[in-house]
Enzyme design. Structure first.
Site, PDB file in Angstrom:
ATOM      1  N   GLU A 180       0.850  -1.197   0.000  1.00  0.00           N
ATOM      2  CA  GLU A 180       0.000   0.000   0.000  1.00  0.00           C
ATOM      3  C   GLU A 180       0.887   1.248   0.000  1.00  0.00           C
ATOM      4  OE1 GLU A 180      -2.319   1.724  -0.736  1.00  0.00           O
ATOM      5  OE2 GLU A 180      -4.023   1.674   0.590  1.00  0.00           O
ATOM      6  N   ASP A 181       0.315   2.367  -0.444  1.00  0.00           N
ATOM      7  CA  ASP A 181       1.101   3.610  -0.451  1.00  0.00           C
ATOM      8  C   ASP A 181       1.250   4.185   0.952  1.00  0.00           C
ATOM      9  OD1 ASP A 181      -1.599   4.351  -0.241  1.00  0.00           O
ATOM     10  OD2 ASP A 181      -1.536   5.833  -1.855  1.00  0.00           O
ATOM     11  N   ASP A 222      -2.664   5.166   7.126  1.00  0.00           N
ATOM     12  CA  ASP A 222      -3.077   6.402   7.796  1.00  0.00           C
ATOM     13  C   ASP A 222      -3.950   6.023   8.999  1.00  0.00           C
ATOM     14  OD1 ASP A 222      -3.473   9.160   8.170  1.00  0.00           O
ATOM     15  OD2 ASP A 222      -5.114   9.252   6.745  1.00  0.00           O
ATOM     16  N   PHE A 254      -0.168  16.077   4.733  1.00  0.00           N
ATOM     17  CA  PHE A 254      -0.688  15.433   3.532  1.00  0.00           C
ATOM     18  C   PHE A 254       0.419  15.276   2.501  1.00  0.00           C
ATOM     19  CE2 PHE A 254      -3.288  14.548  -0.156  1.00  0.00           C
ATOM     20  CZ  PHE A 254      -4.174  13.634   0.391  1.00  0.00           C
ATOM     21  N   ARG A 306       0.494  12.064  -8.705  1.00  0.00           N
ATOM     22  CA  ARG A 306       1.001  10.686  -8.559  1.00  0.00           C
ATOM     23  C   ARG A 306       2.331  10.512  -9.298  1.00  0.00           C
ATOM     24  NH1 ARG A 306      -3.144   7.533  -6.331  1.00  0.00           N
ATOM     25  NH2 ARG A 306      -5.270   7.901  -7.070  1.00  0.00           N
TER      26      ARG A 306
HETATM   27  P1  IMP Z   1      -6.564   4.890   5.794  1.00  0.00           P
HETATM   28  O1  IMP Z   1      -7.667   3.957   5.419  1.00  0.00           O
HETATM   29  O2  IMP Z   1      -7.039   6.053   6.625  1.00  0.00           O
HETATM   30  O3  IMP Z   1      -5.359   4.209   6.405  1.00  0.00           O
HETATM   31  O4  IMP Z   1      -6.111   5.617   4.473  1.00  0.00           O
HETATM   32  C1  IMP Z   1      -5.413   4.995   3.509  1.00  0.00           C
HETATM   33  C2  IMP Z   1      -5.631   5.707   2.184  1.00  0.00           C
HETATM   34  O5  IMP Z   1      -5.882   7.117   2.351  1.00  0.00           O
HETATM   35  C3  IMP Z   1      -4.385   5.613   1.363  1.00  0.00           C
HETATM   36  O6  IMP Z   1      -4.435   4.500   0.506  1.00  0.00           O
HETATM   37  C4  IMP Z   1      -4.403   6.902   0.588  1.00  0.00           C
HETATM   38  O7  IMP Z   1      -5.117   6.755  -0.607  1.00  0.00           O
HETATM   39  C5  IMP Z   1      -5.150   7.886   1.438  1.00  0.00           C
HETATM   40  N1  IMP Z   1      -4.247   8.800   2.183  1.00  0.00           N
HETATM   41  C6  IMP Z   1      -4.074   8.885   3.514  1.00  0.00           C
HETATM   42  N2  IMP Z   1      -3.170   9.811   3.839  1.00  0.00           N
HETATM   43  C7  IMP Z   1      -2.734  10.325   2.666  1.00  0.00           C
HETATM   44  C8  IMP Z   1      -1.743  11.326   2.332  1.00  0.00           C
HETATM   45  O8  IMP Z   1      -1.065  11.950   3.163  1.00  0.00           O
HETATM   46  N3  IMP Z   1      -1.588  11.570   1.008  1.00  0.00           N
HETATM   47  C9  IMP Z   1      -2.277  10.923   0.034  1.00  0.00           C
HETATM   48  N4  IMP Z   1      -3.193   9.971   0.299  1.00  0.00           N
HETATM   49  C10 IMP Z   1      -3.418   9.678   1.608  1.00  0.00           C
HETATM   50 MG    MG Z   2      -4.688   5.096  -1.955  1.00  0.00          MG
END
Ligand code: IMP
Ligand code: MG
Length: 180
Positions: A100-101, A104, A153, A166
């Protein structure tokens, strides 16, 4: 229009990212040596990282992709995850490495790893390029982490804001005025 001018500052340049990805590839190669490995990328944010990472894993592997709903044009989480594209292959008795990227709140990877674990795989592990531990609400941690970042962010190297940035080769923090 210069995308780099939308950055407040750079977090990791191309060389720093390449060095870290190489180290992750070595660790993964050692951990799975002689075993079966299915590397699963989470579309679309993980694609750039995924492409570089698999070329640093020095052993036979297979790859597949899954897609879930994203933030859309917002910059904060909705806490809601929707499956958009499932795997093409079965994970039964296989070692799955989710790529995963960014981890969060953890909502996305908790949801995905729970689904994978329900399918009788040999193992499920998580590799994330970025980790924002201060934002975590779900009970989930990654097994392999590229960089731990503060609550800002991040864009570039696959990470987007409203589907843009991207293709930036570095990872940076977007200027606040770009999403306010
Ligand atoms: P989570 O479900 O809150 O862990 O969020 C994961 C997804 O939120 C990632 O796959 C990203 O697409 C997006 N995301 C969360 N933080 C960032 C950020 O700082 N930049 C870009 N995308 C983010
Ligand atoms: Mg994502």
């Amino acid at each position: 229009m210069n995308m780099r001018e939308d950055l407040d500052h750079i977090l990791y340049d191309e060389q720093t990212i390449a060095d870290r990805v190489a180290a992750l590839g070595r660790a993964i190669s050692q951990a799975y040596a002689g075993q079966d490995l299915l590397v699963v990328g989470v579309l679309k944010g993980a694609t750039v990282f995924f492409a570089d990472l698999i070329r640093q894993i020095d052993m036979p592997l297979e790859m597949d992709f899954i897609a879930v709903s994203s933030y859309g044009r917002r910059s904060s989480t909705t806490g809601e995850v929707r499956f958009i594209k499932d795997l093409d292959v079965s994970v039964e008795n296989r070692n799955v490495l989710l790529v995963e990227d960014i981890l969060d709140t953890g909502t996305t990877l908790k949801y995905l790893s729970d689904i994978m674990r329900s399918r009788q795989p040999a193992s499920v592990k998580i590799c994330t390029l970025l980790d924002k531990p201060t934002r975590r609400t779900a009970d989930i941690e990654a097994d392999y982490v590229g960089f731990v970042i503060p609550d800002a962010f991040a864009v570039g190297y696959g990470l987007d804001y409203a589907e843009k940035y991207r293709n930036l080769p570095m990872i940076g923090v977007l200027k606040k005025e770009m999403y306010q």
